[in-house]
Design an enzyme around this catalytic site. Sequence first.
Site, mmCIF file in Angstrom:
data_model
loop_
_atom_site.group_PDB
_atom_site.id
_atom_site.type_symbol
_atom_site.label_atom_id
_atom_site.label_comp_id
_atom_site.label_asym_id
_atom_site.label_seq_id
_atom_site.Cartn_x
_atom_site.Cartn_y
_atom_site.Cartn_z
ATOM 1 N N SER A 41 -44.662 -52.437 -1.615
ATOM 2 C CA SER A 41 -44.643 -51.286 -0.713
ATOM 3 C C SER A 41 -43.459 -51.467 0.226
ATOM 4 O O SER A 41 -42.471 -52.110 -0.119
ATOM 5 C CB SER A 41 -45.976 -51.241 0.039
ATOM 6 O OG SER A 41 -46.045 -50.102 0.840
ATOM 7 N N VAL A 91 -54.077 -49.168 8.661
ATOM 8 C CA VAL A 91 -52.704 -49.587 8.328
ATOM 9 C C VAL A 91 -51.872 -48.430 7.754
ATOM 10 O O VAL A 91 -52.402 -47.398 7.417
ATOM 11 C CB VAL A 91 -52.706 -50.789 7.346
ATOM 12 C CG1 VAL A 91 -53.442 -51.959 7.947
ATOM 13 C CG2 VAL A 91 -53.340 -50.397 6.020
ATOM 14 N N GLU A 92 -50.564 -48.654 7.667
ATOM 15 C CA GLU A 92 -49.595 -47.660 7.167
ATOM 16 C C GLU A 92 -49.770 -46.311 7.876
ATOM 17 O O GLU A 92 -49.788 -45.259 7.246
ATOM 18 C CB GLU A 92 -49.699 -47.505 5.637
ATOM 19 C CG GLU A 92 -49.410 -48.807 4.912
ATOM 20 C CD GLU A 92 -48.482 -48.675 3.711
ATOM 21 O OE1 GLU A 92 -48.023 -47.573 3.423
ATOM 22 O OE2 GLU A 92 -48.225 -49.714 3.091
ATOM 23 N N GLY A 93 -49.933 -46.351 9.186
ATOM 24 C CA GLY A 93 -50.124 -45.121 9.959
ATOM 25 C C GLY A 93 -51.599 -44.903 10.188
ATOM 26 O O GLY A 93 -52.302 -44.419 9.291
#
Length: 807
Positions: A170, A460-462
């Site tokens: 990622s 996570v990731e926003g």
Amino acid sequence: MSLFVAWLGALIALVAILVVPFTVPALRRALITRPLLLRFRRVMPRMSQTEREALEAGTVGWDGELFSGRPAWDQLLAIPRSTLTAEEQHFLDHEVETLCTMVSDWETTNVHKDLPPRVWQYIKDQGFLGMIIPKAFGGLGFSAYAHSQVVMKLCTRCATVAVTVLVPNSLGPGELLLHYGTDAQKRHYLPRLARGEEIPCFALTNPQAGSDAAAIPDWGVVCEGDHDGKRVLGLRVTWDKRYITLGPVATLLGLAFRAYDPRHLVGERQDLGITCALIPTSHPGVEIGRRHMPLNAVFQNGPNSGHDVFIPMDWVIGGAPMLGKGWRMLMESLAAGRGISLPSSNTGMGKLAVRTTGAYARVRRQFNMPIGRFEGVEEALTRMGGNLYAMDATRALTATIVDRGEKPSVLSGIAKLHITERARDIINDAMDIAGGKGICMGPSNVLGAAYMQMPVSITVEGANILTRSLIIFGQGAIRCHPYVLREMAATQERDRRRALLDFDRALFAHLRFAARNFLRALALGLTGSHFVRVPVDVAPETHRYYQQLTRLSSSLALISDVAMGSLGGALKRKEKLSARLGDVLSQLYVCSATLWRFEQDGRQPADAPLMHWAIWDAMFKAQSALEGVLDNFPNPMLGALMRRVVFPLGRPYVMPADELGHEVAKLLIEPSATRDRLTGGMFIGDPEEPVGLLERALALTMAAEPVERRLSDAIRSGALDARLPPGKGAPEIAARAVSAGVISESEAALLASQRELAARVVRVDDFAQDLGTSLLVPGEQGEAPMSAASASPRVFAEPDTMPMSAP
Ligand SMILES: Cc1cc2nc3c(=O)[nH]c(=O)nc-3n(C[C@H](O)[C@H](O)[C@H](O)COP(=O)(O)OP(=O)(O)OC[C@H]3O[C@@H](n4cnc5c(N)ncnc54)[C@H](O)[C@@H]3O)c2cc1C
């Protein structure tokens, strides 16, 4: 007559006064555009560099169509789903299958507290850490879709292995090097990352800056220093990071910090901005190794820090020219990773929950009925099936879009938010249906860990609240709107003449666009959208959906314009409104993906209930979101007026019907091609392990049910005496039924096998009093019913599977 002439003259004069300023450009600019531009300049907050970079990152594609008020459905349907190459398919069938057999969530979490060393080695050797690295650099060079299939499958087996594999593929060193690295950096690091000789992590989050990541206080000062016996230009970096996945075992630290150049060694500016560098974790001064325990999950995650650590300039990704370009790099690269990693792992988790819960609901009986047949349980099963169909569709469409070379910043945000939220709904429903079986932890519980760790995906990731409230509409409305970004750019333009011309052009095109959407939304509302053109070649049962979704798109476009026009920059602070408008856009995307999937799957008639449920559910949610906006519009008159336009004849969308829900739930509780498609790509594994055992129990239950029914009929008609002495049970009845000729001996044997398997499925693990070391030995009574441990007790004795914290 003269009165008529006078009246006509007055009317012409009035029209001329109203129309001429709009048609004579010079007049229009002087009378209308200039004052509006001045007003816009006052109300529009000045955009910071980081905001601008976030807004400009990525590409606009189908999201732009959904915002247009008139989506070109043919364009969507013309996108063929990404397929796997023979090599990718082989990898899934062999390397991924093997990796799944090498791990189990229970052992990883409770025994090793990490992946066992031989599993780490296998991951590195087989290239799992370099799936997105091109073959030219020694990576697997997989498509986004293949990457997604791998992560999804791994997550149906073991979350720790899925996270370990997804992170390097990622947003992180690999992705950043590919796009921005110097040739020397690429040549050095990419092959090492591909071969697993380096374990990467990427550290952005600081205790002071989580969601507001652009505000990280970590800093680096440009200066000279000694490196490898030479005096070189570089940076002295100080940082304090936490929550960094793979951080404790990383050999290569991707680090984001703010660079400063107070002595102007590289240029005029002092504050250069966010910068990304790659630092070997063996470098003196790098503090790393301690671990967090994220909701009991044991993927490697922890803090790291450094104080005044000198790094040479060529450790900055892209070298000196990329100093201060870190935020743009991160924003541009975020789209692909965010659209793949969490959407794929959470769809995998959803598949595991749906397949096992559907089977369990058929095998588990209460009140003499499979629990899946009770309406209450059926309602939860329905949601699970419908949600999963839509999630998998959204996952596949997003990966396909990434494979087409797009960087869908808004759509990837929608995929992340809505797939993880639906996964949360699925796991909640699954836990309710499982009852105590989902609560008692042990190797036979396939849901408990996923339930506990769900907030990790949400955060996570926003983090989801932020993504919903601030990003999707905030970024979507500006990025996808055909004119707003141009208007904003014009308000920030320093050349006044140019600003006026640009603003004038964008503004009047915008007004025409808004007027068209106003008329379209009203017309579609009054006609029930029956006259909207639909792509010729779509499944007949989906025809109306394209019309309804076009109507919703027109309503979204109109209300977005009214909200932006009336609130201006203040809309950014009206997060509840912004979130609901984002919900409409998101549900439109989920519906698009669902319809696209139905076509891509070949319009399978048996899958239709899943598709219908997902569409009605999403349309109903979109309608509720629109109502939430209109009911709470800061100007109530405007809200009421908009309501008359978009819903002139009342609310058109209803919740999916119970009868439809019944059809969906039925699909989950019996084996079928539809159930296989719905949960396609998951790992089933050994028939003695929990998932395999449930599959066998379901098959036996299906076979036994007609025999059970014959027994019941015989008892009801009095042909069979079901009164039993104490201590006798079902076997006695079966024996009597054989004697009475109601069932055959082989049917009695079938019933016995089914009962035995059902009993194993229903059992839960128990442990010795201390619940400590005895966690390794489930099943106190001498056997470990559904335990991976009991199926392979040797794993506990292998020296290389002892608890380890580093690979
Ligand atoms: C297990 C795990 C793994 C991680 N891995 C990494 C990694 O590898 N690398 C890395 O750099 N980081 C990583 N992170 C950090 C992750 O990205 C952050 O946790 C995330 O950005 C949220 O920051 P925070 O936890 O500080 O929450 P906060 O920023 O304190 O936010 C708390 C809540 O407030 C909400 N919120 C904040 N601002 C707004 C707003 N303006 N409007 C509406 N709501 C708002 C958020 O949505 C959230 O719900 C990881 C975190 C975890 C838990």
